[in-house]
Design a protein around this motif. Structure first.
Motif, PDB file in Angstrom:
ATOM      1  N   SER A 148     -13.809 -11.027  13.367  1.00 32.53           N
ATOM      2  CA  SER A 148     -14.121 -11.520  14.702  1.00 32.53           C
ATOM      3  C   SER A 148     -15.609 -11.406  14.984  1.00 32.53           C
ATOM      4  N   THR A 149     -16.157 -12.456  15.588  1.00 30.81           N
ATOM      5  CA  THR A 149     -17.545 -12.415  16.057  1.00 30.81           C
ATOM      6  C   THR A 149     -17.577 -12.264  17.574  1.00 30.81           C
ATOM      7  N   ASN A 150     -16.440 -11.841  18.157  1.00 30.65           N
ATOM      8  CA  ASN A 150     -16.328 -11.645  19.610  1.00 30.65           C
ATOM      9  C   ASN A 150     -16.732 -12.897  20.397  1.00 30.65           C
ATOM     10  N   GLY A 151     -16.308 -14.053  19.864  1.00 29.97           N
ATOM     11  CA  GLY A 151     -16.519 -15.309  20.564  1.00 29.97           C
ATOM     12  C   GLY A 151     -17.879 -15.941  20.345  1.00 29.97           C
ATOM     13  N   LEU A 152     -18.765 -15.304  19.558  1.00 34.94           N
ATOM     14  CA  LEU A 152     -20.123 -15.829  19.392  1.00 34.94           C
ATOM     15  C   LEU A 152     -20.183 -16.998  18.405  1.00 34.94           C
ATOM     16  N   SER A 153     -19.528 -16.851  17.259  1.00 32.20           N
ATOM     17  CA  SER A 153     -19.571 -17.914  16.252  1.00 32.20           C
ATOM     18  C   SER A 153     -18.313 -17.892  15.407  1.00 32.20           C
ATOM     19  N   PRO A 154     -17.223 -18.486  15.893  1.00 38.37           N
ATOM     20  CA  PRO A 154     -15.976 -18.517  15.123  1.00 38.37           C
ATOM     21  C   PRO A 154     -16.147 -19.108  13.726  1.00 38.37           C
ATOM     22  N   ARG A 155     -17.020 -20.105  13.589  1.00 37.59           N
ATOM     23  CA  ARG A 155     -17.191 -20.732  12.280  1.00 37.59           C
ATOM     24  C   ARG A 155     -17.779 -19.758  11.260  1.00 37.59           C
ATOM     25  N   PHE A 156     -18.734 -18.928  11.688  1.00 35.53           N
ATOM     26  CA  PHE A 156     -19.319 -17.956  10.772  1.00 35.53           C
ATOM     27  C   PHE A 156     -18.266 -16.934  10.350  1.00 35.53           C
ATOM     28  N   GLY A 157     -17.407 -16.542  11.290  1.00 33.69           N
ATOM     29  CA  GLY A 157     -16.301 -15.656  10.930  1.00 33.69           C
ATOM     30  C   GLY A 157     -15.412 -16.280   9.878  1.00 33.69           C
ATOM     31  N   ALA A 158     -15.187 -17.606   9.997  1.00 35.96           N
ATOM     32  CA  ALA A 158     -14.353 -18.309   9.018  1.00 35.96           C
ATOM     33  C   ALA A 158     -15.014 -18.322   7.641  1.00 35.96           C
ATOM     34  N   LEU A 159     -16.348 -18.433   7.607  1.00 33.49           N
ATOM     35  CA  LEU A 159     -17.053 -18.403   6.322  1.00 33.49           C
ATOM     36  C   LEU A 159     -16.883 -17.050   5.636  1.00 33.49           C
ATOM     37  N   ILE A 160     -16.949 -15.981   6.415  1.00 33.96           N
ATOM     38  CA  ILE A 160     -16.739 -14.646   5.853  1.00 33.96           C
ATOM     39  C   ILE A 160     -15.300 -14.514   5.357  1.00 33.96           C
ATOM     40  N   ARG A 161     -14.358 -15.024   6.150  1.00 33.16           N
ATOM     41  CA  ARG A 161     -12.942 -15.008   5.739  1.00 33.16           C
ATOM     42  C   ARG A 161     -12.747 -15.709   4.404  1.00 33.16           C
ATOM     43  N   ASP A 162     -13.328 -16.902   4.266  1.00 34.11           N
ATOM     44  CA  ASP A 162     -13.186 -17.659   3.020  1.00 34.11           C
ATOM     45  C   ASP A 162     -13.784 -16.906   1.836  1.00 34.11           C
ATOM     46  N   ASP A 163     -14.896 -16.231   2.066  1.00 31.91           N
ATOM     47  CA  ASP A 163     -15.548 -15.469   1.000  1.00 31.91           C
ATOM     48  C   ASP A 163     -14.659 -14.308   0.543  1.00 31.91           C
TER      49      ASP A 163
END
Length: 269
Positions: free
Chosen positions: A153-168
């Motif tokens: 979770s990025t606490n609502g700041l950047s969901p897409r960046f969280g998804a990139l970390i998830r994919d990694d």
């Protein structure tokens, strides 16, 4: 401020989703595998959302999935209509309310209706309006056939960046999927066996300390190798010794070293 990340058990719980477009489509794959009882309110239904709603029996604007069960991973109810305040009364309580419409003015009105009816404790997420959310959707990494779930979770700041970390994370651990699945299965079996052996209230600290030490000594790379039966016998002996000597918790002195565990308490590979 940090948020508290929790795993919600939603099997059979009523979830309300208002809106059935592209944003709602990102929520539903996270909701249905939980076995929740999902109600959707929207005049228009995305075709892929409609696929989650077979075997429907209609009564006016409301349709019910006649074969719904928590294990079906399907939508329970669809109301093909615009939102109105009285629709909140369809169920006596909602575990979670999700607002997934593009009109922020209407979204705020719905949020205010929810606050007025249920108070600030009601779990609600208004898509794309962080101030109107008391929880956020994160990016979920699924490992070991679903036995391990990680929330980024990025606490609502950047969901897409969280998804990139998830994919990694998923890519890094994909080659270890079998070992992770075996490890978490064995650890769960061992934990349940230990709870059965040391079942008294005053045994909690002893068994929790023992499980922690055993898990740490095997480590991430070796837990899948552990022999549950041998370890259960080891715990039985340790438990008897601690009780006999009046030792309230396990110490490093009565647990084998990492080297001994790997040489004596693993399955043949």
């Amino acid at each position: 401020m940090l948020s508290l990340q929790l795993a919600h058990r939603l099997q059979g719980s009523n979830i309300l989703l208002i809106g059935a477009g592209e944003v709602a489509l990102t929520r539903i794959p996270k909701l249905l595998p939980t076995g929740c009882k999902l109600t959707i309110i929207s005049p228009l239904i995305h075709s892929k959302i409609q696929e989650t709603f077979p075997n429907q029996v209609s009564n006016g604007d409301t349709s019910i999935n006649g074969n719904w069960t928590p294990k079906s991973q399907q939508t329970y109810r669809i109301i093909r209509d615009i939102y109105s305040r009285d629709q909140l009364d369809i169920e006596p309580v909602w575990s979670i309310i999700l607002v997934c419409i593009s009109d922020h003015i209407v979204s705020k009105e719905i949020y205010q209706d929810v606050q007025n009816k249920y108070g600030s404790g009601q779990m609600i997420n208004v898509a794309d309006v962080p101030p109107l959310c008391n929880f956020y959707f994160g990016a979920n990494a699924i490992l070991a056939n679903g036995h391990i779930q990680l929330l980024i979770s990025t606490n609502g700041l950047s969901p897409r960046f969280g998804a990139l970390i998830r994919d990694d994370i998923e890519e890094r651990y994909d080659s270890h999927a079998v070992q992770l699945d075996e490890a978490i299965r064995k650890l769960g079996e061992l934990r349940e066996t230990v709870r059965t052996i040391a079942c008294n209230h005053d045994d909690v600290k002893l068994r929790m300390t023992w499980i922690k030490e055993i898990t740490d000594r095997f480590g991430l790379a070796n837990c899948y190798k552990m022999d549950v039966d041998k370890l259960a016998h080891l715990f039985t002996d340790t438990y008897s010794y601690c009780k006999q000597e009046g030792i309230p918790i396990v110490t490093s002195d009565n647990i084998p070293s990492k080297e001994d565990l790997l040489s004596q308490f693993t399955t043949a590979t």
